[in-house]
Design an enzyme around this catalytic site. Structure first.
Site, mmCIF file in Angstrom:
data_model
loop_
_atom_site.group_PDB
_atom_site.id
_atom_site.type_symbol
_atom_site.label_atom_id
_atom_site.label_comp_id
_atom_site.label_asym_id
_atom_site.label_seq_id
_atom_site.Cartn_x
_atom_site.Cartn_y
_atom_site.Cartn_z
ATOM 1 N N ASP A 27 47.531 46.685 39.615
ATOM 2 C CA ASP A 27 47.178 47.119 38.255
ATOM 3 C C ASP A 27 48.428 47.223 37.392
ATOM 4 O OD1 ASP A 27 47.495 48.985 40.299
ATOM 5 O OD2 ASP A 27 46.481 50.591 39.251
ATOM 6 N N ASP B 298 45.909 33.874 36.165
ATOM 7 C CA ASP B 298 45.200 33.623 34.899
ATOM 8 C C ASP B 298 45.919 34.335 33.757
ATOM 9 O OD1 ASP B 298 43.201 32.058 36.066
ATOM 10 O OD2 ASP B 298 41.635 32.960 34.823
#
Ligand SMILES: NC(=O)c1ccc[n+]([C@@H]2O[C@H](COP(=O)([O-])OP(=O)(O)OC[C@H]3O[C@@H](n4cnc5c(N)ncnc54)[C@H](O)[C@@H]3O)[C@@H](O)[C@H]2O)c1
Length: 354
Positions: free
Chosen positions: A222, A250
């Site tokens: 995260d 991505d």
């Protein structure tokens, strides 16, 4: 004249539009470097599935094995569940050929605007190294009470010390080879995944000890996602598990301008088997058939293939030609704010190669 045999799986959607452009570029650059290519085209993918109920035939792996490398467009079709397309073609190839290192570079080319306003061309230059054969993508699990209201699904991740160690060593070697910031970031989640990621962390510490010349950091996934946006310039080589790196790459693709620029290599570094080269993007059904998909990710992937096959000069020329097209800023597909077609971008790269 050296001849390279390339298995080509254009696949579905925009895959069939980007692959011809990559072939044109390979043929052009090959001509200059005394290289000829034999392209063995395999029409596997969604159409094959509709006809035969399988994404590729039973003997597919045996047909691919003798080739020097595999060039892949994309797989995926709106009418077939994604787990069927992925597990029916891409994942079996990666596993059968032990392509355990998935290399996904992200470079902000001069002339391309990042959606982040601060970085300028050249400021972002990182590579995500993804473990490609095990982890969260291991086909281990099952359903109990399938399709019943009390249905249960179990999906088990598989992390082996061998699998962690070899991908980490590969990442450290790349950091040395690149010789840029000489830094490796390991992506973890050991605060929540107290077995698999603890093994990952311990292995990283052990491997790092063998590379005292390389700086390291360990980031929770995260925090890594946040830092890819907040301080992308600080990253050099990033190593992570199959799922974490898929997601992070991505982010790295979009901060350098477009999914249409993100190239990748699925490598068997031992070279026992052919490696596979493909853009990071999927079959993009929203733009398929319109002739506007950006072919540069596939062309850059073909460049990575040349590098892997020992034709480093030709690989550099392909990358330089792409960089020159981007720096000119005249010929661009809509994802980069332009109006050009896929074919026009391919032609612009060929002109730069000339
Ligand atoms: N390696 C693969 O073959 C692969 C990877 C990812 C997704 N998929 C499959 O592809 C299908 C579509 O998935 P998705 O929509 O999540 O991801 P996608 O990568 O196909 O598309 C995401 C978005 O990015 C845009 N985009 C992607 N590549 C582009 C390019 N070269 N030029 C311009 N724009 C581009 C698309 O138009 C779309 O808006 C699904 O079936 C999925 O399973 C396959």
């Amino acid at each position: 004249m050296k001849t390279l045999t390339i298995a080509v799986i254009a696949g579905d959607g925009v895959g069939t539009e980007v692959i011809p452009q990559a072939k044109r570029v390979l043929e052009k650059v090959g001509h200059k470097h005394e290289l000829s290519f034999v392209f063995e085209d395999f029409d596997w993918g969604a159409e094959h599935f509709f006809r035969w109920g399988q994404m590729m035939p039973a003997g597919a792996i045996d047909l691919l094995q003798p080739c020097d490398a595999i060039l892949l467009g994309a797989v995926g079709h709106p009418k077939i569940p994604d787990h069927t397309t992925l597990n029916g073609l891409l994942l079996p190839i990666r596993r059968a050929f032990d392509q355990y290192a998935n290399v996904r570079p992200a470079y902000l080319y001069p002339g391309v605007a990042s959606p982040l306003s601060r970085p300028k061309g050249g400021d972002i230059d990182l590579v995500v190294v993804r473990e490609n054969t095990e982890g969260e993508y291991a086909p281990v699990g099952g359903f109990v009470y399938r399709y019943q209201p009390e249905e249960v699904a179990i999906q088990t991740s598989v992390f082996t010390r061998r699998g962690c160690e070899r991908i980490m060593r590969f990442a450290f070697e790349i950091a040395r080879q690149r010789d840029r910031k000489r830094r490796v970031a390991s992506i973890t989640k050991s605060n929540a995944q107290g077995y698999s990621m603890v093994l990952w962390d311990r292995t990283f510490q052990d491997v790092a000890a063998d590379y005292p010349d390389i700086e390291t950091e360990s980031l929770l996934v995260d925090a890594a996602a946040m830092n890819f946006i907040r301080r992308p310039e600080s990253f050099d080589v990033v190593v992570g598990s199959n799922l974490f790196s898929d997601i992070l790459s991505d982010i790295s693709a979009i901060i350098v301008g477009s999914m249409g620029l993100a190239a990748s290599a699925n490598l068997d570094p031992s070279r026992r088997f052919p490696s596979m080269f493909e853009p990071v993007h999927g079959s993009a059904p929203d733009i398929a058939g319109k002739g506007i998909v950006n072919p540069l990710a596939t062309i850059l992937s073909a460049g990575m293939m040349l590098d892997h096959l020992g034709v480093a000069d030709a690989a550099r020329e392909v990358q330089a030609a792409v960089a020159a097209v981007l720096a000119d800023g005249k010929v661009r597909t809509p994802d980069l704010g332009g109006k050009s077609s896929t074919e026009e971008v391919g032609t612009a790269v060929l002109e730069k190669l000339a």
